[in-house]
Design a protein around this motif. Structure first.
Motif, PDB file in Angstrom:
ATOM      1  N   GLY A 299       0.788  -1.227   0.000  1.00 13.54           N
ATOM      2  CA  GLY A 299       0.000   0.000   0.000  1.00 13.54           C
ATOM      3  C   GLY A 299       0.817   1.272   0.000  1.00 13.54           C
ATOM      4  O   GLY A 299       0.292   2.350  -0.280  1.00 13.54           O
ATOM      5  N   LEU A 300       2.107   1.175   0.305  1.00 10.95           N
ATOM      6  CA  LEU A 300       2.963   2.367   0.295  1.00 10.95           C
ATOM      7  C   LEU A 300       2.968   3.032  -1.078  1.00 10.95           C
ATOM      8  O   LEU A 300       3.088   4.249  -1.171  1.00 10.95           O
ATOM      9  CB  LEU A 300       4.386   1.990   0.711  1.00 10.95           C
ATOM     10  CG  LEU A 300       5.405   3.128   0.809  1.00 10.95           C
ATOM     11  CD1 LEU A 300       5.009   4.128   1.888  1.00 10.95           C
ATOM     12  CD2 LEU A 300       6.794   2.578   1.079  1.00 10.95           C
ATOM     13  N   GLY A 301       2.825   2.244  -2.131  1.00  7.94           N
ATOM     14  CA  GLY A 301       2.761   2.784  -3.488  1.00  7.94           C
ATOM     15  C   GLY A 301       1.361   3.128  -3.930  1.00  7.94           C
ATOM     16  O   GLY A 301       1.123   3.388  -5.122  1.00  7.94           O
ATOM     17  N   ALA A 302       0.413   3.121  -2.981  1.00  7.04           N
ATOM     18  CA  ALA A 302      -0.965   3.563  -3.213  1.00  7.04           C
ATOM     19  C   ALA A 302      -1.685   2.748  -4.280  1.00  7.04           C
ATOM     20  O   ALA A 302      -2.598   3.241  -4.931  1.00  7.04           O
ATOM     21  CB  ALA A 302      -0.996   5.048  -3.566  1.00  7.04           C
ATOM     22  N   GLY A 303      -1.286   1.495  -4.458  1.00  3.83           N
ATOM     23  CA  GLY A 303      -1.970   0.648  -5.416  1.00  3.83           C
ATOM     24  C   GLY A 303      -1.650   0.977  -6.851  1.00  3.83           C
ATOM     25  O   GLY A 303      -2.317   0.467  -7.766  1.00  3.83           O
ATOM     26  N   VAL A 304      -0.625   1.790  -7.089  1.00  2.00           N
ATOM     27  CA  VAL A 304      -0.262   2.184  -8.450  1.00  2.00           C
ATOM     28  C   VAL A 304       1.192   1.828  -8.752  1.00  2.00           C
ATOM     29  O   VAL A 304       1.507   1.274  -9.814  1.00  2.00           O
ATOM     30  CB  VAL A 304      -0.478   3.699  -8.669  1.00  2.00           C
ATOM     31  CG1 VAL A 304      -0.133   4.086 -10.107  1.00  2.00           C
ATOM     32  CG2 VAL A 304      -1.912   4.096  -8.343  1.00  2.00           C
ATOM     33  N   VAL A 305       2.088   2.128  -7.826  1.00  2.00           N
ATOM     34  CA  VAL A 305       3.521   1.985  -8.049  1.00  2.00           C
ATOM     35  C   VAL A 305       4.091   0.923  -7.108  1.00  2.00           C
ATOM     36  O   VAL A 305       3.844   0.980  -5.898  1.00  2.00           O
ATOM     37  CB  VAL A 305       4.253   3.322  -7.806  1.00  2.00           C
ATOM     38  CG1 VAL A 305       5.739   3.177  -8.089  1.00  2.00           C
ATOM     39  CG2 VAL A 305       3.641   4.426  -8.655  1.00  2.00           C
ATOM     40  N   PRO A 306       4.854  -0.047  -7.621  1.00  2.00           N
ATOM     41  CA  PRO A 306       5.557  -0.973  -6.725  1.00  2.00           C
ATOM     42  C   PRO A 306       6.619  -0.200  -5.940  1.00  2.00           C
ATOM     43  O   PRO A 306       7.549   0.357  -6.523  1.00  2.00           O
ATOM     44  CB  PRO A 306       6.209  -1.980  -7.687  1.00  2.00           C
ATOM     45  CG  PRO A 306       5.501  -1.811  -8.992  1.00  2.00           C
ATOM     46  CD  PRO A 306       5.085  -0.372  -9.043  1.00  2.00           C
ATOM     47  N   PHE A 307       6.472  -0.167  -4.620  1.00  2.00           N
ATOM     48  CA  PHE A 307       7.359   0.660  -3.812  1.00  2.00           C
ATOM     49  C   PHE A 307       7.360   0.127  -2.385  1.00  2.00           C
ATOM     50  O   PHE A 307       6.318  -0.289  -1.864  1.00  2.00           O
ATOM     51  CB  PHE A 307       6.897   2.112  -3.834  1.00  2.00           C
ATOM     52  CG  PHE A 307       7.917   3.104  -3.338  1.00  2.00           C
ATOM     53  CD1 PHE A 307       9.184   3.161  -3.888  1.00  2.00           C
ATOM     54  CD2 PHE A 307       7.600   3.998  -2.322  1.00  2.00           C
ATOM     55  CE1 PHE A 307      10.128   4.074  -3.444  1.00  2.00           C
ATOM     56  CE2 PHE A 307       8.531   4.925  -1.873  1.00  2.00           C
ATOM     57  CZ  PHE A 307       9.798   4.960  -2.434  1.00  2.00           C
TER      58      PHE A 307
END
Length: 459
Positions: A299-307
């Motif tokens: 979830g750190l990438g807000a569901g958009v970016v692998p992070f």
């Protein structure tokens, strides 16, 4: 498409079984020709693996709480691979990412930028007073690897203790410390020096206590540390995500004391549950403790970016001659922008408090369902993470494997998606942004699916 017969004994502990007859029935009965064609293409081009092939459905859109498939069916997403605390495609996140793409889309290693510095500073401010050093990575598995390396460097001890049934990623080092057999099958020798102990499980634990206490599981950790020697780290999820196990606060307080007493670093893997799912920024805050190393991601990438990120204490900033991470996208401007946007939305919309309130609502609804349906053996959860364990015998606690699949596929037909863990645990992970009416609708769907089961508990 060839489907192997469903073997209840081999049901994977991480997720629902994709090679069961029920999965094939779902494909045959629920999908139109176009969807079946896409699924067939997927099966032909991708390397098959557990929990991925055959796929469940083919998607064309994801927005907010909902997924939309090729045929136009919408599903409330109570799975989301634990990346969707803000749902899918949150407009604030998308806007921040787009702005960052236009400005600085990539930063080569050896360079920094203000977005990375701001992101690191923000994470340390919300994680806890002493977790003030950060390393970024492209994903959670990579962060777990960095944490294991740092623990070796700091303590000089290579041995690690972990929990059976745990999941810390799919790379060789991560499955070495993980406890799920489906990831280690046929892999041969793994990383040496790993000892596994039973997790603190309240409902069907390996070491059940007459009074329901789980403190003896912590005592067993100390026993193994003393007997084994040379232990540098204990790695665990504070709240186990796969089948939702929520140890007591007393358990984690004692674990923290044990690690301190024996100079063992406590690594908490909060990759699936961090960023608000427990109603706190991170799970350790729910328990009132602080780890030595914190792993976050998903979830750190807000569901958009692998992070993902590893946080630790300033006193462990001693590995300047060691490449703990060294990843190409280590200080990804896009990842940092997504993470900052994620945190901004949670703060702006007061989602931590909302999650704590939603916890009470879900807890009450699921308690009602447990009283109504004898197939529900146990309900457990915290915040927006819940597990409903189905059993065919409440005394023997026999796993209701077939019935769990039936409920899952019926819920899908009614517009609710979630996964099944351990073969019989309905795992519900709704987005934090879900409205109360949407939450009620989802639980109504679950109730309907349970009511349609032809089941009578043994007397």
């Amino acid at each position: 498409m060839k489907i192997s017969p469903f073997n209840p004994q081999s049901a994977c502990s991480e997720g629902d079984t994709n090679t069961s007859a029920a999965r094939q029935d779902w494909i045959d009965q629920s999908h139109d020709k176009k969807t079946k064609d896409v699924l067939a293409q997927d099966s032909r081009h991708f390397l098959h693996q557990a929990m991925s092939t055959p796929c469940l459905d083919a998607l064309v859109a994801a927005k907010g709480v909902y997924l939309e498939d090729l045929a136009g069916h919408k599903y409330m997403d109570f799975h989301g691979n634990n990346v969707h605390q803000l749902g899918h495609g949150h407009p604030h996140v998308i806007a921040k990412i787009q702005a960052q793409l236009a400005d600085l889309p990539f930063a080569p290693r050896r360079f920094t930028h203000q977005v990375a510095v701001d992101c690191a500073a923000k994470l340390t401010s919300i994680a806890g007073e002493s977790l003030n050093r950060v390393l970024f990575a492209p994903g959670g598995t990579s962060v777990v690897g960095m944490a294991l390396k740092l623990a070796r460097h700091v303590t000089g001890n290579a041995k690690v203790i972990s929990l059976w049934d745990s999941f810390h990623g799919a790379s060789m080092d991560a499955i070495s410390v993980g406890g799920e057999a489906c990831f280690r099958e046929s892999m041969g020798p793994l990383m040496a020096g790993v000892e596994r102990i039973p997790p603190a499980v309240s409902y069907r634990g390996a070491l059940p206590s007459p009074d329901g206490s789980d403190l003896h599981y912590a005592d067993y950790l100390e026993y193994v540390i003393e007997k084994e020697g040379g232990v540098g780290a204990f790695i665990a999820e504070a709240v186990r995500n796969t089948d939702v196990q929520v140890p007591s606060k007393a358990y984690w307080k004692r674990v923290r004391e044990i690690c301190d007493r024996h100079n063992v670093l406590l690594i908490l893997d909060d990759i699936p549950n961090g960023m608000g799912r427990t109603g706190h920024w991170f799970s350790h805050q729910y328990y009132g403790i602080e780890p030595d190393i914190l792993c976050i991601g998903k979830g750190l990438g807000a569901g958009v970016v692998p992070f993902a990120a590893m946080l630790t204490r300033d006193e462990y900033n001693t590995a300047e001659q060691v490449s703990l991470g060294h990843y190409t996208h280590e200080k990804s401007p896009i990842g940092c922008a997504a993470a900052l946007a994620m945190i901004e939305v949670i703060e702006r919309d007061n989602l931590l408090e909302k999650t704590r309130q939603d916890h009470e609502f879900v807890k009450a609804r699921l308690a009602d369902l447990a009283a109504k349906f004898p197939i529900i053996g146990d309900v457990r959860g915290v915040g927006m993470l819940w597990g409903i364990e189905l059993v065919t015998d409440p005394i023997k606690k026999t796993r209701a494997l077939v019935q769990a699949e039936q409920v899952m596929y019926r819920c899908l037909a009614l517009g609710l998606s979630f996964k099944v863990s351990q073969g019989n645990v309905l795992q519900l992970s709704p987005p934090l942004i879900i409205t109360r009416s949407e939450l009620s609708e989802a639980l109504d769907i679950l109730e309907q699916a349970l009511s349609e089961l032809e089941f009578t508990a043994p007397k």
